[in-house]
Design an enzyme around this catalytic site. Structure first.
Site, PDB file in Angstrom:
ATOM      1  N   CYS A   1       0.815  -1.208   0.000  1.00 17.05           N
ATOM      2  CA  CYS A   1       0.000   0.000   0.000  1.00 17.05           C
ATOM      3  C   CYS A   1       0.855   1.266   0.000  1.00 17.05           C
ATOM      4  CB  CYS A   1      -1.007   0.002   1.136  1.00 17.05           C
ATOM      5  SG  CYS A   1      -0.352  -0.313   2.756  1.00 17.05           S
TER       6      CYS A   1
ATOM      7  N   VAL B   1       0.054   4.297  -2.406  1.00 12.68           N
ATOM      8  CA  VAL B   1      -0.379   5.605  -1.913  1.00 12.68           C
ATOM      9  C   VAL B   1       0.477   6.715  -2.521  1.00 12.68           C
ATOM     10  CG1 VAL B   1      -0.600   7.085   0.139  1.00 12.68           C
ATOM     11  CG2 VAL B   1      -1.390   4.719   0.221  1.00 12.68           C
TER      12      VAL B   1
END
Lengths: 478, 514
Positions: B159, B163
């Site tokens: 992630c 991001v």
């Protein structure tokens, strides 16, 4: 320079040959032949606590693992939110064996996975509102929780959420401490920074906020024991038999109240120096509490530690300490008598974290075994300084070792036993090298204290001497 | 350790580990003393809350929560990507992002399979968060290639990389342009954000990434083979069983992402980084197969679309061949596509499985079950239970979507034994805890984490799913095919019989013949 050191240095060079140049140079600084005297200087010392090389299979974890997984996770009456996407909490759920007494989901929450399960909209619009709602729902569904900790996963810090302000607001609204912990996984180079961040959050939000009805001159904190397989309980037993009053356990089987009242102790006893020296230093500075490192692995170190701890107290404790040693020595001798003949002269390679790369050396020596190589996943200089004197000259030391290095060293050094973690375990099984997990005690334990050593001895014997290793038909002999 | 002054105790060491040690009086007293510092709630308070959590009122509150997830039965995308990538020969799963994630994937899979799991990370830290992870990618690829000598590097993301918006395609191209890795080295990639979907989607994304990379420009004449996609399946025994059945039918096939030898390799005294997997040349040639059969639907959606649209190949997504009718359908489909007949040997296996189910039906008929797991597994198990007269009641699927919900209800509506079945998508095992208290069932089917439900509610647990951490070797046995049906009958009926013995112990019903 001695031959032993030279030989090990040659071994290191051979193994490093496979790396691209830049990485080889970098890795070379993390590998050394031990010189217990320190005369060999920086050549025999490893560099540590620096970034792992990308693409090299490091065994290290992250700051979240250090905070939620190690320091905060075992605090049993606090709900720990894995704040972010679902994975981190899933993979660290119920896996570290921090034993605790309590009713899970009612007054204790250690083996639960509680998460904000971030979705795309939380990334885009921020997760603060969700976090507020989440805290309210926790208080409603788990009314006996004594507090909430917010364990940040990577995205939280990247999207600029203000969890501190949510925490302040919720602390007020819910009437229990809501503690923000900025342990996003990308912070620092390993789980080590997570320990530090977790310690700091306890310092800022918890410690010194509790009252204790009565104090005694013998009040101590048991620090840096995560009660894996019941370790802290076995250690506490010894301390109580010595006449000490253990007022807190950090953080195996701990409660929030214990963390609050720790500032009332007279002495801090620290087992895992790496993960909790921060809080000991803080208590020393602010509350004037001295701290002492000890080692409850194996009788030799236990006797030594009992006497060291007792030296901080009066004759009453010193006498009781001697009585404790006197009581348990025949049992320890009996354990050694039973197992030493089967383990004498066997060699051990270790690669673990925290305190174990040095603390278990004595326990192996009690069984006649020799640790020929050791290293830390996330150690710092001060860990290695404490390690060099514990090992023989020429012993191999590796920092942030990779499975490639470990495999190559194993092939060349041919240890009789390897102690490391779950990620390494099955590669060693395939290699036909007896292996014990030395993070989780391979689902056994305790290994601390007088009740732990017999279990340790039994386990090492069963693995080194199990007949299944002989069934392997090798394709290749090395 | 047991020790008193008696001579025989000294001679015969009796060592107690945690399983016994902490029940001893001195420890119980220690725990009591510790409470002075713990400041726990009173036993009354605790009991009150405990009882309250079993009520309808608590269930309503529990089901009303909007933000909180408790004990979910799902993992994140990159885990699925790593499993998928590991199923190709000489392939290194390579995850761009924070290193802790990869440590977790490797531990998690190792704990289930009891096998070594290889994967690397680009070890991104604060500076990468600010400047992006390009240099981590380049150095990472260079190191990984030099050290682990893969024939393919399959890149996915955590992630963190998602991001900050790192562009895998551009980064990998740059790494090749700079000579960090040979330009001809296959480097498929997939963006696998952990805040979207679950591990089954990560599997799908990675598989699509690998197939689209490997087969680009490889379209030739049809090779007469079929492709089989197992999906996110953590039973090595399943893949071996499918291959055995296809071999019996003389079908030529390629399993796409064949983890069976990777996650269940023989002990030869040698550690092999790449102990098996789909051969890369076969994966390249998969574009030329006559059809692709996926035996999971929810972990193969995007791959299926890709195969249909880009390859222009027939893509058939079947229910997992769990139970008799699903296995029938699988074999009939294979037979139809390939023109091969189902041999008598397989027909005999079917007969044996049906025979086993008939023999055991009295203990399963009318028994009510709760189930928790991945969508495809659940659909297979619902079908199988109903075939035996078992009644699926609570069906919890944390990573199930609306399509799954609809399909599950359709399936339930096809049998009178499905009449009590209720499907809970997006719910977790804490929801299930409430259900098991307010609407109790006889048995629970789930993964190892579900053992807390057994502890809290007393509902006996039959371990089927992922992860299986606390029982050994279950994943080596197939649950698909007729042989898998026999294994399922075995586990289910014998758990029921164990439970019956426990319940009737010290009564006249404690029978020796059941």
């Amino acid at each position: 320079m001695s031959t032993a050191i030279k030989e090990t240095q040659k071994l290191i060079e051979e193994v490093l040959e496979a790396y691209p140049e830049k990485t080889r140079k970098e890795r070379a600084r993390h590998l050394a032949a031990n010189d217990p005297t320190g005369e060999c200087g920086s050549l025999c010392q490893v560099k540590s606590n620096v970034k792992s090389r990308p693409g090299v299979m490091t065994i290290r974890g992250c700051a979240y693992a250090g905070s939620k997984g190690v320091v905060w996770g075992p605090v049993k009456d606090v709900v720990h939110i894995s704040h972010g996407p679902v994975g981190c909490g899933q993979y660290s759920w119920w896996s570290r064996r921090n034993y605790y007494n309590g009713i899970t989901g009612i007054d204790s929450f250690v083996t639960m996975h509680i998460t904000s399960d971030f979705q795309e909209k939380d990334i885009v619009f921020g997760g603060d509102k969700k976090l507020e709602q989440l805290c309210r729902e926790i208080k409603e569904l788990f009314p006996l929780t004594k507090g909430i900790s917010i364990q940040c996963e990577c995205p939280v810090g990247l999207i600029g959420d203000d969890i501190e302000s949510v925490a302040r607001k919720m602390t007020k609204e819910l009437g229990i401490p809501v503690i923000p912990v900025r342990c996003e996984g990308f912070r620092g180079v390993s789980q080590s920074l997570g320990h530090h961040i977790a310690n700091d959050s306890i310092r800022d939000h918890v410690i010194g906020k509790g009252e204790m009805e009565k104090s005694t001159p013998y009040d101590v904190n048991l620090i840096g024991d995560y009660n894996i397989g019941g370790d802290a309980w076995a250690s506490r037993k010894i301390l109580e038999e010595m006449g000490l009053r253990v007022i807190t356990q950090w953080t195996g089987d701990a409660t929030l109240n214990e963390l609050k009242i720790a500032s009332k102790a007279k002495l801090n006893l620290i087992h895992c120096y790496r993960s909790m020296n921060y809080i000991c230093r803080h208590m020393e500075e602010v509350y004037g509490i001295p701290w002492v490192e000890y080692n409850f692995f194996g009788p030799t170190k236990i006797y030594e530690s009992i006497r060291k701890i007792a030296s901080y107290f009066d004759d009453y404790i010193k006498e009781k300490a001697e009585k404790v040693i006197e009581k348990y020595k025949p049992m320890m001798d009996r354990v050694i008598e039973e197992y030493r003949p089967r383990l004498e002269g066997k060699t051990v390679m270790l690669y673990v974290g925290g305190l174990r790369p040095r603390h278990v050396i004595g326990a192996y020596e009690d069984l006649g075994m020799e640790v020929i190589a050791t290293g830390y996943e996330f150690g710092h200089n001060d860990d290695y300084k404490r390690t060099y004197p514990e090992l023989k000259e020429g012993a191999l030391i590796y920092d942030d070792a990779t499975p490639y290095e470990l495999e190559e060293f194993t092939k060349r050094m041919k240890p009789d036993l390897v102690g490391s973690g779950i990620k390494e375990k099955y590669a060693y099984h395939k290699m036909g090298v007896p292996f014990r997990q030395m993070h989780s005690w391979d689902y056994s334990g305790p290994y601390h204290g007088f009740d732990g050593f017999p279990v340790f001895a039994r386990d090492m014997d069963m693995t080194v001497n199990n007949p299944t290793w002989n069934l392997i038909r090798r394709r290749k002999i090395w | 350790m047991e020790f008193d002054k008696k001579e025989e105790d000294m001679v015969r060491l009796k060592i107690k580990d945690h399983n016994e040690l902490f029940h001893e009086q001195e420890y119980l007293e220690q725990f009591e003393r510790k409470k002075e510092f713990e400041k726990p709630y009173s036993e009354d308070d605790i009991k009150k809350v405990l009882e309250w959590t079993k009520t309808e009122e608590y269930k309503e509150k529990n089901f009303a929560r909007k933000a909180l997830t408790i004990n979910p039965a799902k993992a994140c995308q990159p885990l699925g990507a790593v499993l998928c990538a590991s199923g190709f020969q000489d392939t290194l799963p390579f995850v761009h992002g924070s290193q802790g994630c990869v440590a977790y994937f490797r531990s998690h899979l190792s704990r289930h399979f009891k096998e070594p799991v290889a994967a690397v990370s680009t070890s991104m830290t604060e500076d990468a968060a600010v400047y992006g992870g390009l240099s981590n990618m380049i150095e990472g690829l260079e190191n990984a290639y030099a050290l682990y000598k893969p024939k393919m590097i399959a890149v996915s993301t955590t992630c963190m990389a998602e991001v900050i918006g790192d562009d895998l395609n551009a980064f990998i191209k740059k790494a090749k342009a700079q000579g960090a890795i040979p330009s001809e080295l296959p480097t498929p990639f997939a963006h696998t954000p952990s805040f979207v979907g679950s591990h089954i989607i990560g599997y799908d994304n990675m598989l699509k990434g690998i197939l689209s990379y490997l087969t680009a420009g490889a379209k030739k004449r049809p090779n007469g083979k079929i492709n089989i996609i197992p999906g996110f399946d953590t039973y090595t025994g399943n893949i071996r069983e499918i291959k055995r059945l296809l071999n019996l039918m003389n079908v030529r096939y390629t399993v796409l992402a064949d983890i069976s030898d990777v996650m269940d390799s023989p002990n030869t005294g040698e550690y092999r980084l790449y102990p098996g997997g789909t051969p890369l040349d076969e994966a390249v040639d998969s574009i030329n197969a006559i059809a692709t059969v996926a035996i999971q639907r929810y972990s193969t959606v995007k791959t299926g679309e890709f195969i249909k649209e880009v390859w222009g190949q027939e893509f058939i997504a079947l229910p997992m061949p769990i139970g008799i009718s699903n296995t029938d359908r699988f074999l009939e489909t294979i037979s139809k596509i390939t023109g091969r007949v189902i041999p008598q040997e397989i027909e005999d296996e079917r007969g044996r499985a049906v025979d086993a189910m008939i023999d055991s039906h009295p203990y399963v008929h009318g028994k009510r079950f709760a189930l928790v797991g991945d969508p495809d597994l659940l659909l297979g198990l619902i079908s199988f239970l109903m075939e035996m007269g078992g009644m699926p009641v609570h069906i919890v699927c944390t990573n199930g979507d609306k399509n799954f919900e609809g399909e599950a209800y359709t399936l339930l509506s096809k049998s009178p034994f499905g009449r009590e079945g209720k499907v809970y998508i997006g719910k977790d095992m804490w929801h299930l805890r409430s259900l098991l208290f307010t609407e109790p069932v006889d048995f629970l089917i789930g993964n190892s984490h579900a053992k807390f439900l057994w502890r809290d509610t007393g509902t006996p647990l039959i371990r089927i799913g992922f992860p299986l951490f606390d029982r050994h070797h279950l994943h080596r046995y197939p649950i698909v095919g007729y042989q898998g049906a026999i294994n399922l009958v075995n586990w289910i009926v014998n758990t029921i019989l164990d439970e019956l013995d426990r319940k009737t112990i010290n009564t006249t019903s404690f029978d020796v013949i059941r």
